[in-house]
Design an enzyme around this catalytic site. Structure first.
Site, mmCIF file in Angstrom:
data_model
loop_
_atom_site.group_PDB
_atom_site.id
_atom_site.type_symbol
_atom_site.label_atom_id
_atom_site.label_comp_id
_atom_site.label_asym_id
_atom_site.label_seq_id
_atom_site.Cartn_x
_atom_site.Cartn_y
_atom_site.Cartn_z
ATOM 1 N N LYS A 46 11.871 -14.070 -0.228
ATOM 2 C CA LYS A 46 11.123 -14.656 -1.210
ATOM 3 C C LYS A 46 11.994 -14.449 -2.344
ATOM 4 C CE LYS A 46 6.841 -13.571 0.902
ATOM 5 N NZ LYS A 46 5.795 -12.443 1.022
ATOM 6 N N GLN B 285 2.959 -7.256 0.280
ATOM 7 C CA GLN B 285 3.394 -7.469 1.465
ATOM 8 C C GLN B 285 2.460 -6.833 2.529
ATOM 9 O OE1 GLN B 285 5.564 -9.810 2.499
ATOM 10 N NE2 GLN B 285 5.302 -9.345 4.502
ATOM 11 N N ASP C 262 -0.608 -15.310 -2.777
ATOM 12 C CA ASP C 262 -0.834 -15.606 -1.331
ATOM 13 C C ASP C 262 -2.024 -16.309 -1.230
ATOM 14 O OD1 ASP C 262 1.094 -14.639 0.394
ATOM 15 O OD2 ASP C 262 0.421 -12.621 0.586
#
Length: 292
Positions: A52, A96, A119
């Protein structure tokens, strides 16, 4: 011969567009920054987060890293979340997953500012997705489902009226992609299968599109696939490669099924790059909304 749904190639095109939009935002004086919160050193999570940040460098988005030890408490993680919520340099961020078992994952997700939810997994944003069956949605969308739809669209695969079998009910895609597939603009019919589904092979065999996210190598076999079906492989397993003498990533769909399919996404190289591209897109879109 089956069409290979090349996520790397499509994601590269999307990132080129994102880079142009980021440059335009910077000219307007806007800040575009993506944050990541990583707890522990799970190899898969570490690799994904590193990817990322490499993506951020490619498109000109600032990277904001927050890493905590495996022993961090729920309160430790919540403190980092609060800091990112208040940080003007952070346009959006992700925590995460999975988090270590002793951390209250739901409490952490609930604490994320929905506007900074890169997200698209905050309950508020998922609720907006449920409510808006038609028209545009002005909140972040779940990255992996959005990436799957963008990949299929890039290859002109029309899902209108198609029977789609989703394997797996995890929050990352199984429980969320149905919300996007059944929106009016997509108009697919969705069957969600999981460990409680009887005769699961029957559902797979009659599907026009199979989206598998169960995390079991070669779970979907060639004899279960309808001729010319579209196969989207989201599952990730680590298996030992005897020829290479090391562990490697394997998807849910047996490679023999490619011979039956009309199109398939390789794994790796299919959905993964698209998920990361959608994460960047969510951040850029949020920055654009802030500039209006």
């Amino acid at each position: 011969m089956a069409i290979i749904l090349d996520g790397k190639q499509v994601a590269a095109r999307i990132k080129n567009d994102i880079a142009t939009r980021v440059a335009s935002l910077k000219e307007q004086g806007a800040t575009v920054g993506l944050g990541t919160v990583l707890v522990g050193e799970d190899p898969g999570s570490v690799k994904y987060v590193e990817g990322k940040h490499r993506d951020c460098t490619q498109v000109g988005i600032a990277s904001i890293r927050r890493q905590l030890p495996e022993t961090a408490s729920t309160q430790d993680v919540l403190q980092v979340v609060r800091e990112l919520n208040e940080d003007p340099a952070c346009t959006g961020y992700i925590v995460q997953l999975p988090l270590p078992a002793h951390i209250d994952s739901n409490a952490v997700i609930d604490a994320i500012d929905p506007a900074k939810d890169a997200d698209g997994m905050h309950p508020f944003n998922l609720g907006e997705l449920v409510l808006h069956v038609r028209g545009q949605i002005a909140t972040p969308l779940p990255c992996t489902p959005r990436g799957v739809l963008a990949l299929l669209d890039a290859y002109g695969i029309d899902l209108n009226g198609k029977d789609v079998c989703v394997l797996g009910r995890g929050i990352t895609i199984g429980r969320t992609i149905g919300l996007m597939l059944t929106r009016n603009e997509v108009n697919a019919t969705v069957t969600l299968c999981h460990t409680g589904t009887r005769n699961i092979e029957e559902y797979i065999r009659r599907a026009d599109v199979v989206i598998s996210a169960v995390g079991k190598a070669a779970f979907v076999r060639a004899d279960q696939v309808k001729p010319d079906a579209v196969l989207v492989d989201v599952g990730v397993s680590r298996v030992y490669d005897e020829q290479a003498g090391r562990m490697r990533i394997a998807g849910d769909i047996d490679h023999a099924a490619y011979e039956v399919a009309g199109a398939y996404s390789p794994n790796p190289g299919g959905v993964g790059p698209m998920t990361r591209a959608m994460l960047l897109l969510n951040v850029v879109e949020q920055a654009e909304r802030m500039c209006r």
